[in-house]
Every structure is written in C-alpha cells, then in structure tokens.
Design an enzyme around this catalytic site. Structure first.
Site, PDB file in Angstrom:
ATOM      1  N   ASP A 208      25.509  29.881 -34.529  1.00 29.21           N
ATOM      2  CA  ASP A 208      24.596  29.927 -33.388  1.00 29.21           C
ATOM      3  C   ASP A 208      25.187  30.627 -32.167  1.00 29.21           C
ATOM      4  O   ASP A 208      24.457  30.928 -31.216  1.00 29.21           O
ATOM      5  CB  ASP A 208      24.184  28.510 -32.962  1.00 29.21           C
ATOM      6  CG  ASP A 208      23.180  27.879 -33.901  1.00 29.21           C
ATOM      7  OD1 ASP A 208      22.701  28.574 -34.824  1.00 29.21           O
ATOM      8  OD2 ASP A 208      22.872  26.690 -33.721  1.00 29.21           O
TER       9      ASP A 208
ATOM     10  N   LYS B 116      19.084  24.460 -26.612  1.00 28.47           N
ATOM     11  CA  LYS B 116      17.999  25.169 -27.308  1.00 28.47           C
ATOM     12  C   LYS B 116      17.286  24.191 -28.231  1.00 28.47           C
ATOM     13  O   LYS B 116      17.814  23.136 -28.608  1.00 28.47           O
ATOM     14  CB  LYS B 116      18.526  26.357 -28.117  1.00 28.47           C
ATOM     15  CG  LYS B 116      19.554  25.998 -29.219  1.00 28.47           C
ATOM     16  CD  LYS B 116      18.954  25.453 -30.506  1.00 28.47           C
ATOM     17  CE  LYS B 116      20.007  25.053 -31.519  1.00 28.47           C
ATOM     18  NZ  LYS B 116      19.448  24.278 -32.662  1.00 28.47           N
TER      19      LYS B 116
END
Length: 281
Positions: free
Chosen positions: A136, A12
């Site tokens: 995360d 990401k």
C-alpha cells in the site's frame, strides 16, 4: 540550522477490494479502490540530529524497533547514500492493524518528507522504493482517490469529478493481521475484477456506489469476529446506505446521504457499542 519538517499521513478505506489471483511470493493480485480520509491522519515531525536514526511515538503499543517508518528511512538512506541524521516523532491517531493503512501511510510520509528535503530520487524511483516496503505504500505517496491493480502498486487516478462521500468509521478496538485475513480467504471468491465501482463513482449517485461496495476479505474476518457482523447490521438498520469492512479489517465504514444522518448513526453506535472508536470523516 535546518528547521523541523512536518507531514500528515492520512487513513484510507477501500470502497471495493477484489482478490483476482494468488502469487507465488505470498502476495495477492488485486482490483482495488482507495479513498483517502484526511480527517483521520497521523502526524510525523522530523528533527535533524547528527548520526541519528530514531523514532518516538505517543502510542506505546508501537515499538521503535522494526517500525515501518524507520524501515522507510533506512531504505531511503541506502538508496541515496545519505547518512541518516533523523529523529522522527510520530503522533498516532489511526488505530493499529485496523485496515486503514496507517503504517503504510506513515512510511510514505517519511519518504515524501525526506525526498522533498533532499530532492534525490525521481517519482519513479521513490515509487519503486515504496513498493519494497509494503504493497500500500506507493498509493500513499500521492494519497487521493485511486484505483489499483497488481498488489496495489499499479495506480490509476480518475480524471472525472468525484462525488463527496460522508464516511463514518467504527473500529472495535482490536487488531486483525492482514496476513491472517488473506490466508483465510475463501478461494472461491478469487476471480476477475470489473469496472463497477469506477462506473458508479463516475455517475456520482450514492445508491449506485453503495450497491457495489464489497470486500473479499470481509467474510473470513466477520466469521472469526461475530461482533463485526452485529455492528455492520446495526449501521445498516440505523440508516447507513452502505456498510463494509475496510482492507483486512477490522474497521467498518459506513456511507451516508448526509452529515446529519452520519452524526445520528455515530451517536447511536456510540451508545450501543461504547467500547468502539468512532471517526467522522
């Protein structure tokens, strides 16, 4: 015999990362956006073996002991009462400690894989387990473009059509500790977030998106590693519409108007900085 299971774990970037507050538990409150990069993914294979909880990895810099994948598997076993019979084979493509979420994505892939097989935990229970592993990890349970607050676990998924983004990653080949980056954050940067990135993505114009690309953690990391400033300036000088550090770094990402422009910048960066790992996403 149960067939082996397979799962991809994408990287990401954070199109924006705003630190909004410090917490007493050492975490920070964030206003943050996640953009998944499926073109850069780790692969995890799960083989079922009696009374086993092991991991093998192609990257010898990633030891088995203390690996976040095994932490995720251990927590899943404890939460469900299932005796582990799991041998994981992890193929790393995402650089380590790079600001790309590789470890968190791997851990979430383990949780997804196990729960898809055993079907024990609800989505809410799995998310609660994920956040106990890392801030995360909840995002990577469903890795699609998202915004988040809290420590990154309170997720919001845009319902409007999102633009296509041409993303170029430049990793300088050394790691940066996330805890170091947060410890050296300039306190004056801490403050409220806003909807600028959300509004820009809704409009869908790259120039508007580029204007609000930002990362509060970039300043201390670039100050410690001047090379990153040089790479960032080179990206912009050769046509990138935006260039910024992802997460706690040190990986830089660039946004471009086209694939052709992206590939030209890739070739230029590769020639000037041959030691860097470059990914077209």
């Amino acid at each position: 015999m149960v067939s082996n299971l397979h799962e991809d774990a994408p990287a990401k970037i954070n199109l924006h990362l705003k630190v909004t507050a410090c917490r007493s538990d050492g975490y920070h409150e964030l206003d943050i956006s996640f953009w998944p990069l499926y073109a850069l993914s780790d692969q995890i294979e799960l083989e079922f073996r009696p009374r086993c909880l092991r991991l093998a990895c192609n990257d010898k810099n990633l030891p088995e002991h203390g690996n976040i994948c095994l932490t995720a598997a251990e927590k899943y076993a404890t939460a469900t009462g299932i005796e582990p019979e799991w041998f994981f084979n992890l193929h790393k493509n995402i650089p380590l400690a790079a600001g790309l979420g590789g470890g968190s994505s791997d851990a979430a892939a383990v949780l997804r894989m196990l729960n898809r097989h055993y079907k024990v935990l609800s989505a809410e229970q799995l998310a609660e387990l994920a956040v106990s592993i890392g801030a995360d990890v909840p995002y990577f349970l469903d890795p699609r473009p998202a915004f988040a607050t809290g420590i990154g676990e309170k997720l919001f998924y845009p319902e409007f059509k999102l633009p296509e983004l041409h993303v170029l990653l430049v990793n300088p080949g050394f790691p940066v500790s996330a805890s170091w980056a947060y410890r050296h954050l300039n306190p004056s940067r801490i403050g409220p977030g806003n909807n600028a990135m959300l509004d820009s993505l809704k409009q869908g114009h790259l120039d508007k998106i580029a204007a609000v690309v930002a990362n509060d953690l970039e300043e201390p990391v670039l100050r410690k590693f001047p090379l990153l400033t040089i790479i960032k300036q080179t990206l912009l000088e050769h046509g990138a519409t935006a260039a910024c550090m992802s997460g706690s770094g040190p990986t830089l990402f660039a946004l471009t108007h086209s694939r052709v422009q992206q590939e030209k910048i890739r070739d230029t960066i590769g020639r000037i900085f041959p030691f860097c790992r470059i990914f077209v996403c």
